[in-house]
Design an enzyme around this catalytic site. Structure first.
Site, PDB file in Angstrom:
ATOM      1  N   CYS A   1      -1.187   3.664  -6.530  1.00  0.00           N
ATOM      2  CA  CYS A   1      -2.014   3.044  -5.482  1.00  0.00           C
ATOM      3  C   CYS A   1      -2.210   1.611  -5.928  1.00  0.00           C
ATOM      4  O   CYS A   1      -2.424   1.350  -7.118  1.00  0.00           O
ATOM      5  CB  CYS A   1      -3.355   3.772  -5.383  1.00  0.00           C
TER       6      CYS A   1
ATOM      7  N   CYS B   1       0.866  -1.186   0.000  1.00  0.00           N
ATOM      8  CA  CYS B   1       0.000   0.000   0.000  1.00  0.00           C
ATOM      9  C   CYS B   1       0.900   1.233   0.000  1.00  0.00           C
ATOM     10  O   CYS B   1       1.752   1.376   0.875  1.00  0.00           O
ATOM     11  CB  CYS B   1      -0.860  -0.026   1.265  1.00  0.00           C
TER      12      CYS B   1
HETATM   13  N1  DGL Z   1      -4.143   0.624  -1.947  1.00  0.00           N
HETATM   14  C1  DGL Z   1      -3.755   1.729  -1.178  1.00  0.00           C
HETATM   15  C2  DGL Z   1      -2.545   2.479  -1.705  1.00  0.00           C
HETATM   16  O1  DGL Z   1      -1.729   1.896  -2.381  1.00  0.00           O
HETATM   17  C3  DGL Z   1      -4.781   2.577  -0.486  1.00  0.00           C
HETATM   18  C4  DGL Z   1      -6.113   2.803  -1.123  1.00  0.00           C
HETATM   19  C5  DGL Z   1      -7.057   3.418  -0.117  1.00  0.00           C
HETATM   20  O2  DGL Z   1      -7.390   2.712   0.836  1.00  0.00           O
HETATM   21  O3  DGL Z   1      -7.417   4.590  -0.257  1.00  0.00           O
HETATM   22  O4  DGL Z   1      -2.342   3.631  -1.425  1.00  0.00           O
END
Ligand code: DGL
Length: 273
Positions: free
Chosen positions: A188, A78
């Site tokens: 993301c 993440c």
């Molecule tokens: N998948 C996450 C990232 O890479 C976060 C997405 C979220 O929960 O807003 O930042």
């Protein structure tokens, strides 16, 4: 080779929800024998609109849980969690912590127009670490950022194609294209699940970059530098096992898995953290 070297390495991964599964599939492709334990914090999704304090607190709680279940390497799948918590995690835990940041550096090297578009969460874009990344690796390049919270909602709903996804993508990329962006960063881990649609809506020749494969290579190099040489992870006698847990409803996860990881056999579960 001792008997213990035949055991698969246990890699713990976390994300705010199912997005980090885009990283899990890259790691599994490179290290098919590795034992993977993933926690998607769907009960707290999204992280992208949360404060740094909340993100850090959740990331520590989930990391503690993964460690208590035997993780030997921690992968923060993440960008938002990495940007806000990786420094503190590395200072607190005695095991390798692999994080991920939007691929600004490769994008800055690839651009011909001198303009790159970074699609990432609000939390990532606001983070100090992200600003450092841009000032260090994108000198002389115009970096235009764009949060896409709708992409996260679509992926969490298992909607990866169709008119709704296309219009969300068109809306997100239009101002960046207008500004001349010729490279787009998927900053993301949810966004790679929409990569097919994103690429189909961009003009020919526009490039799309994602950090997932680099994270998988980093994990492999950690195993190699431990003297494993890929043997533990690639050992044919090791039983590959993938456990995917969610802090949200298990029925939702079970419904999403065939769409997000169509060719993988995984065990799904619910956890309370
Ligand atoms: N998948 C996450 C990232 O890479 C976060 C997405 C979220 O929960 O807003 O930042």
């Amino acid at each position: 080779m001792s008997d213990s070297s035949l055991l698969p390495v246990r890699i713990g991964l976390l994300d705010s929800g199912v997005g980090g599964l885009s990283v899990l599939r890259e790691i599994h492709t490179l290290l098919p024998g590795a034992e993977l334990h993933y926690v998607g914090d769907s009960a707290w999704c999204p992280y992208g609109t949360k404060s740094s304090e909340v993100i850090c607190q959740r990331v520590f709680e989930i990391s503690d849980y993964l460690l208590s279940r035997g993780a030997e390497i921690l992968v923060i799948a993440c960008n938002s969690a990495t940007i806000h918590a990786v420094g503190a995690l590395r200072a607190s835990y005695p095991l390798p912590v692999v994080g991920m940041e939007p691929a600004v550096k490769p994008a800055a090297e690839l651009t011909r127009s001198g303009v790159i578009g970074v699609l990432a969460t609000e939390a990532s874009i606001a983070g100090e670490k992200f600003h450092q990344l841009v000032s260090t690796h994108a000198r002389g390049v115009r970096v235009i950022t764009r949060p896409c919270p709708r992409f996260v909602e679509l992926v969490e709903a298992g909607q990866l194609t169709g008119p709704e996804v296309e219009s969300a993508v068109d809306e997100a990329v239009a101002p960046l294209l207008e500004a001349g962006a010729d490279v787009f960063v998927l900053g993301c881990t949810h966004y790679p699940f929409l990569r097919g649609v994103i690429e189909s809506r961009l003009p020919a020749g526009t490039k799309v970059v994602d950090t997932g494969p680099a994270v998988a290579r980093r994990v492999k190099s950690l195993l190699d530098s431990n003297g494993d040489d890929g043997r533990r992870s690639a050992c044919p006698t090791a039983t590959p096992s993938i456990l995917i847990e969610t802090t949200g409803p298990l029925e939702t996860l079970n419904r999403l898995l065939p769409t997000l990881l169509p060719h993988l056999t995984v065990k799904a579960g619910h956890c309370v953290i």
